[in-house]
Design a protein around this motif. Structure first.
Motif, PDB file in Angstrom:
ATOM      1  N   LEU A 185      16.918  26.100 -85.223  1.00 26.86           N
ATOM      2  CA  LEU A 185      17.746  27.074 -84.529  1.00 26.86           C
ATOM      3  C   LEU A 185      16.894  28.209 -83.984  1.00 26.86           C
ATOM      4  O   LEU A 185      15.993  28.707 -84.669  1.00 26.86           O
ATOM      5  CB  LEU A 185      18.798  27.663 -85.470  1.00 26.86           C
ATOM      6  N   VAL A 186      17.183  28.624 -82.758  1.00 25.62           N
ATOM      7  CA  VAL A 186      16.574  29.808 -82.168  1.00 25.62           C
ATOM      8  C   VAL A 186      17.686  30.641 -81.551  1.00 25.62           C
ATOM      9  O   VAL A 186      18.456  30.148 -80.716  1.00 25.62           O
ATOM     10  CB  VAL A 186      15.514  29.465 -81.103  1.00 25.62           C
ATOM     11  N   GLY A 187      17.773  31.890 -81.981  1.00 22.38           N
ATOM     12  CA  GLY A 187      18.749  32.814 -81.432  1.00 22.38           C
ATOM     13  C   GLY A 187      18.087  33.877 -80.580  1.00 22.38           C
ATOM     14  O   GLY A 187      16.867  34.072 -80.628  1.00 22.38           O
ATOM     15  N   CYS A 188      18.885  34.556 -79.790  1.00 19.44           N
ATOM     16  CA  CYS A 188      18.379  35.632 -78.928  1.00 19.44           C
ATOM     17  C   CYS A 188      18.904  36.969 -79.435  1.00 19.44           C
ATOM     18  O   CYS A 188      20.107  37.129 -79.651  1.00 19.44           O
ATOM     19  CB  CYS A 188      18.822  35.419 -77.484  1.00 19.44           C
ATOM     20  N   GLY A 189      17.992  37.925 -79.619  1.00 21.02           N
ATOM     21  CA  GLY A 189      18.375  39.258 -80.085  1.00 21.02           C
ATOM     22  C   GLY A 189      18.415  40.302 -79.003  1.00 21.02           C
ATOM     23  O   GLY A 189      18.973  41.384 -79.201  1.00 21.02           O
ATOM     24  N   ALA A 190      17.821  40.000 -77.836  1.00 20.76           N
ATOM     25  CA  ALA A 190      17.853  40.925 -76.701  1.00 20.76           C
ATOM     26  C   ALA A 190      17.511  40.151 -75.453  1.00 20.76           C
ATOM     27  O   ALA A 190      16.636  39.284 -75.472  1.00 20.76           O
ATOM     28  CB  ALA A 190      16.874  42.082 -76.894  1.00 20.76           C
ATOM     29  N   PRO A 215      15.782  25.721 -90.524  1.00 19.92           N
ATOM     30  CA  PRO A 215      14.633  26.452 -89.981  1.00 19.92           C
ATOM     31  C   PRO A 215      15.071  27.217 -88.732  1.00 19.92           C
ATOM     32  O   PRO A 215      15.806  26.688 -87.895  1.00 19.92           O
ATOM     33  CB  PRO A 215      13.643  25.340 -89.646  1.00 19.92           C
ATOM     34  N   ALA A 216      14.613  28.466 -88.600  1.00 14.12           N
ATOM     35  CA  ALA A 216      15.162  29.293 -87.541  1.00 14.12           C
ATOM     36  C   ALA A 216      14.162  30.353 -87.082  1.00 14.12           C
ATOM     37  O   ALA A 216      13.221  30.714 -87.801  1.00 14.12           O
ATOM     38  CB  ALA A 216      16.448  29.975 -88.007  1.00 14.12           C
ATOM     39  N   ALA A 217      14.407  30.826 -85.883  1.00 14.39           N
ATOM     40  CA  ALA A 217      13.634  31.931 -85.308  1.00 14.39           C
ATOM     41  C   ALA A 217      14.570  32.747 -84.429  1.00 14.39           C
ATOM     42  O   ALA A 217      15.649  32.273 -84.033  1.00 14.39           O
ATOM     43  CB  ALA A 217      12.456  31.405 -84.483  1.00 14.39           C
ATOM     44  N   ILE A 218      14.167  33.965 -84.125  1.00 15.71           N
ATOM     45  CA  ILE A 218      14.906  34.813 -83.201  1.00 15.71           C
ATOM     46  C   ILE A 218      13.929  35.378 -82.183  1.00 15.71           C
ATOM     47  O   ILE A 218      12.811  35.763 -82.532  1.00 15.71           O
ATOM     48  CB  ILE A 218      15.673  35.937 -83.927  1.00 15.71           C
ATOM     49  N   MET A 219      14.326  35.361 -80.916  1.00  9.70           N
ATOM     50  CA  MET A 219      13.475  35.848 -79.838  1.00  9.70           C
ATOM     51  C   MET A 219      14.068  37.109 -79.223  1.00  9.70           C
ATOM     52  O   MET A 219      15.284  37.281 -79.165  1.00  9.70           O
ATOM     53  CB  MET A 219      13.314  34.782 -78.756  1.00  9.70           C
ATOM     54  N   PHE A 220      13.171  37.993 -78.776  1.00 10.03           N
ATOM     55  CA  PHE A 220      13.564  39.210 -78.078  1.00 10.03           C
ATOM     56  C   PHE A 220      12.879  39.212 -76.730  1.00 10.03           C
ATOM     57  O   PHE A 220      11.650  39.279 -76.645  1.00 10.03           O
ATOM     58  CB  PHE A 220      13.156  40.450 -78.872  1.00 10.03           C
ATOM     59  N   GLU A 221      13.671  39.122 -75.673  1.00 13.97           N
ATOM     60  CA  GLU A 221      13.137  39.142 -74.317  1.00 13.97           C
ATOM     61  C   GLU A 221      13.435  40.519 -73.737  1.00 13.97           C
ATOM     62  O   GLU A 221      14.563  40.846 -73.395  1.00 13.97           O
ATOM     63  CB  GLU A 221      13.798  38.041 -73.481  1.00 13.97           C
ATOM     64  N   THR A 222      12.406  41.364 -73.634  1.00 14.36           N
ATOM     65  CA  THR A 222      12.624  42.754 -73.230  1.00 14.36           C
ATOM     66  C   THR A 222      11.741  43.168 -72.054  1.00 14.36           C
ATOM     67  O   THR A 222      11.596  44.362 -71.796  1.00 14.36           O
ATOM     68  CB  THR A 222      12.339  43.716 -74.408  1.00 14.36           C
ATOM     69  N   LEU A 223      11.177  42.201 -71.337  1.00 17.22           N
ATOM     70  CA  LEU A 223      10.157  42.552 -70.352  1.00 17.22           C
ATOM     71  C   LEU A 223      10.496  41.996 -68.976  1.00 17.22           C
ATOM     72  O   LEU A 223      10.869  40.834 -68.837  1.00 17.22           O
ATOM     73  CB  LEU A 223       8.799  41.997 -70.802  1.00 17.22           C
ATOM     74  N   GLY A 224      10.365  42.837 -67.969  1.00 15.42           N
ATOM     75  CA  GLY A 224      10.479  42.435 -66.582  1.00 15.42           C
ATOM     76  C   GLY A 224       9.436  43.174 -65.770  1.00 15.42           C
ATOM     77  O   GLY A 224       8.646  43.967 -66.313  1.00 15.42           O
ATOM     78  N   GLU A 225       9.405  42.923 -64.478  1.00 18.27           N
ATOM     79  CA  GLU A 225       8.423  43.601 -63.633  1.00 18.27           C
ATOM     80  C   GLU A 225       8.585  45.121 -63.739  1.00 18.27           C
ATOM     81  O   GLU A 225       7.615  45.873 -63.846  1.00 18.27           O
ATOM     82  CB  GLU A 225       8.559  43.149 -62.178  1.00 18.27           C
ATOM     83  N   ARG A 226       9.847  45.586 -63.713  1.00 15.33           N
ATOM     84  CA  ARG A 226      10.098  47.023 -63.779  1.00 15.33           C
ATOM     85  C   ARG A 226       9.675  47.595 -65.131  1.00 15.33           C
ATOM     86  O   ARG A 226       8.986  48.621 -65.195  1.00 15.33           O
ATOM     87  CB  ARG A 226      11.591  47.294 -63.554  1.00 15.33           C
ATOM     88  N   THR A 227      10.074  46.923 -66.229  1.00 16.58           N
ATOM     89  CA  THR A 227       9.756  47.450 -67.546  1.00 16.58           C
ATOM     90  C   THR A 227       8.266  47.367 -67.846  1.00 16.58           C
ATOM     91  O   THR A 227       7.721  48.219 -68.553  1.00 16.58           O
ATOM     92  CB  THR A 227      10.562  46.718 -68.628  1.00 16.58           C
ATOM     93  N   ALA A 257       8.196  28.040 -77.940  1.00 15.57           N
ATOM     94  CA  ALA A 257       7.147  28.036 -78.966  1.00 15.57           C
ATOM     95  C   ALA A 257       7.662  27.591 -80.330  1.00 15.57           C
ATOM     96  O   ALA A 257       7.057  26.713 -80.962  1.00 15.57           O
ATOM     97  CB  ALA A 257       6.485  29.411 -79.047  1.00 15.57           C
ATOM     98  N   PRO A 258       8.757  28.159 -80.860  1.00 12.42           N
ATOM     99  CA  PRO A 258       9.225  27.652 -82.160  1.00 12.42           C
ATOM    100  C   PRO A 258       9.740  26.219 -82.104  1.00 12.42           C
ATOM    101  O   PRO A 258       9.657  25.498 -83.111  1.00 12.42           O
ATOM    102  CB  PRO A 258      10.347  28.635 -82.550  1.00 12.42           C
ATOM    103  N   VAL A 290      20.618  28.481 -79.995  1.00 12.90           N
ATOM    104  CA  VAL A 290      20.390  27.084 -79.631  1.00 12.90           C
ATOM    105  C   VAL A 290      19.965  26.314 -80.876  1.00 12.90           C
ATOM    106  O   VAL A 290      19.171  26.798 -81.690  1.00 12.90           O
ATOM    107  CB  VAL A 290      19.298  26.959 -78.546  1.00 12.90           C
ATOM    108  N   ALA A 291      20.529  25.123 -81.021  1.00  6.84           N
ATOM    109  CA  ALA A 291      20.070  24.160 -82.033  1.00  6.84           C
ATOM    110  C   ALA A 291      19.376  23.018 -81.301  1.00  6.84           C
ATOM    111  O   ALA A 291      19.999  22.306 -80.513  1.00  6.84           O
ATOM    112  CB  ALA A 291      21.247  23.640 -82.846  1.00  6.84           C
ATOM    113  N   MET A 292      18.080  22.851 -81.554  1.00  2.48           N
ATOM    114  CA  MET A 292      17.247  21.898 -80.819  1.00  2.48           C
ATOM    115  C   MET A 292      16.857  20.717 -81.695  1.00  2.48           C
ATOM    116  O   MET A 292      16.302  20.889 -82.790  1.00  2.48           O
ATOM    117  CB  MET A 292      15.982  22.593 -80.307  1.00  2.48           C
ATOM    118  N   GLN A 293      17.137  19.510 -81.223  1.00  3.34           N
ATOM    119  CA  GLN A 293      16.711  18.301 -81.913  1.00  3.34           C
ATOM    120  C   GLN A 293      15.275  17.931 -81.542  1.00  3.34           C
ATOM    121  O   GLN A 293      14.744  18.392 -80.528  1.00  3.34           O
ATOM    122  CB  GLN A 293      17.618  17.132 -81.534  1.00  3.34           C
ATOM    123  N   GLY A 294      14.706  17.055 -82.308  1.00  2.67           N
ATOM    124  CA  GLY A 294      13.347  16.608 -82.041  1.00  2.67           C
ATOM    125  C   GLY A 294      13.206  15.832 -80.750  1.00  2.67           C
ATOM    126  O   GLY A 294      12.133  15.823 -80.132  1.00  2.67           O
TER     127      GLY A 294
END
Length: 457
Positions: A16-21, A44-56, A190-191, A246-250
């Motif tokens: 599982l991979v979740g999004c925090g931002a 097994p799980a991870a959380i991603m934070f997407e906080t970057l753009g051209e402006r930021t 990546a995870p 998201v739950a991702m299978q092999g």
């Protein structure tokens, strides 16, 4: 919901991979329900934070220029404080491009936060290598056709890295992976790669993981947030919207759902909108990891608030990486003032004409009358302003761009002077003047970009 995402329908190997931002400035309380859902799923799980753009990224470069210990996501500690201890306790990996222009400083800030919260010892990996100014690679920049490309004085140049260095950090045992400019989907890919052991040239599975990351990268956009349009596309309780998981299978098949909150919506419509977001060519979406073809994607939303996704196709990744170049953009001055009541729009138009005449034709200026013509400040806007009923509540915005701070500051000065210089009835004036970094896109051969991991224990 989280139990179904982790249930038998996806096989026992799902991660599982979740999004925090989904961007810098996203809701600070969004990650906690995601983490609670990941914990309950017992996978097994991870959380991603997407906080970057051209402006930021440009703003981060400005911050680092002013203070070498800054230049990372300004809300970093507030984003991670509610979930850091729980993630470490339950071995939920955290990945984020919140390092922006200064990943190592961000890693040190997270370490300090962990000490203040009394968290267990952790390993924090700072991914370096996207900064081409530090690497001395400005001479290798190319345009879209492969011709050498030169800019004036360059402040920053950051290559879009892929998932490989993030995977390296996870394999080295990192609890938290901090990066600067990486492609948004790579934070989720990546995870997936790390857990399932996918090869970095397994284009088919990388395509599936990249599509999943693309769905996750904008947070609540895929769970009904940006989808909502009352009366046309209704979404339950958007004040309490659940961010995506998201739950991702092999084998690359995956399901997307949302955190266990009362709000939000995940169905084939929300997912379709997000799949097409920023896609220039559906058969050839270029990322640093893979070239993604979404033309045969199939969606199944037979389970409420879950969509099963199949059919992504992958081809070899591009030979070059995209680069965002930042250079001195001079100064931007802004001023705003409101007009209300009878004849408000006409008074705002008169004020705009007054300022245009006072600023003069040789200075770059834009004027918008918000409520009459602003977003549609073009031929369509002119048509709308002529055919809509006159507004009785408008706001005038003036923007001046110049290499000279004093000239840019005239926007706020001239707007403020309207208080008594007229026209009648203006109020609520405000203004600001700030330095800008302009951005442009370039490319570089991927073999010239060298990444490395700095691990903080």
């Amino acid at each position: 919901m989280a139990e179904r995402l982790g249930g038998d329908g996806l096989g026992t190997d799902s991660v599982l991979v979740g999004c925090g931002a989904g961007f810098s400035g996203d809701r600070l309380d969004a990650a906690a329900p995601v983490v609670r859902s990941l914990i309950r799923a017992k996978r097994p799980a991870a959380i991603m934070f997407e906080t970057l753009g051209e402006r930021t990224l440009a703003l981060a470069q400005l911050a680092r220029m002013e203070n070498p210990d800054k230049g990372y996501e300004p809300l970093l500690e507030r984003l991670l404080a509610p979930i850091l201890e729980a993630c470490l306790q339950h071995n939920i990996r955290i990945l984020g491009n919140f390092g922006a222009a200064n990943p190592l400083a961000a890693a040190k800030a997270i370490a300090g936060l962990g000490r203040r919260l009394g968290c267990r010892p952790m390993r924090i990996a700072a991914v370096q290598g996207d900064d081409l100014v530090a690497a001395g690679q400005l001479g290798a920049l190319e345009d879209e056709s492969g011709r050498p490309l030169a800019f004036g004085p360059v402040i920053s140049a950051n290559a879009y890295l892929g998932a490989a260095p993030l995977v390296e950090a996870l394999q080295a045992g990192a609890d938290i992976v901090v990066s600067g400019r990486v492609a948004d989907p790579s934070l989720a890919l990546a995870p997936f790669i790390h857990h399932h052991g996918w090869a970095l040239d397994d284009w088919q599975r990388l395509a599936c993981g990249t599509l999943a990351g693309h769905l996750l990268e904008c947070g609540a956009q895929v769970t009904g947030g940006y989808y909502a349009d009352p009366g046309f596309k209704d979404v339950p309780d958007p004040h309490d919207i659940g961010f995506p998981i998201v739950a991702m299978q092999g084998d690359g098949d995956f399901t997307i759902g949302k955190a266990d909150t009362g709000g939000g919506l995940v169905d084939r419509h929300t997912v379709t909108e997000q799949i097409l977001y920023e896609i220039h060519d559906p058969s050839r979406y270029l990322t640093p990891d893979v070239t993604l073809d979404i033309t045969n994607v199939e969606l199944d939303d037979s389970v409420q608030n879950e969509v099963r996704v199949r059919g992504a196709v992958g081809h070899a990744r591009p030979e070059r990486l995209k680069v965002t170049v930042g250079y001195d953009g001079g100064w931007l001055g802004e001023g705003e003032i409101s007009y209300a009541g009878p004849n408000a729009a006409a008074r705002a138009k008169l004020a705009l004409d007054v300022i245009r005449r006072r600023i003069g034709p040789d200075i770059s200026m834009r004027g918008d009358i918000i409520g009459v013509a602003s977003v549609f400040n073009d031929d369509a806007g002119q048509w709308l302003s002529q055919h809509m009923a006159p507004s009785s509540d408008v706001r005038l915005r003036i923007a001046v761009s110049s290499p000279d701070r004093a000239i840019a500051a005239r926007a706020a000065e001239e707007v403020l002077a309207l208080y008594t210089c007229g026209p009648a009835g203006g109020g609520g004036a405000r203004g600001n003047t700030r330095r800008r970094i302009a951005t442009a896109s370039a490319y570089i051969r991927r073999d010239l970009v060298k990444t490395r991991i700095e691990m903080l224990e």
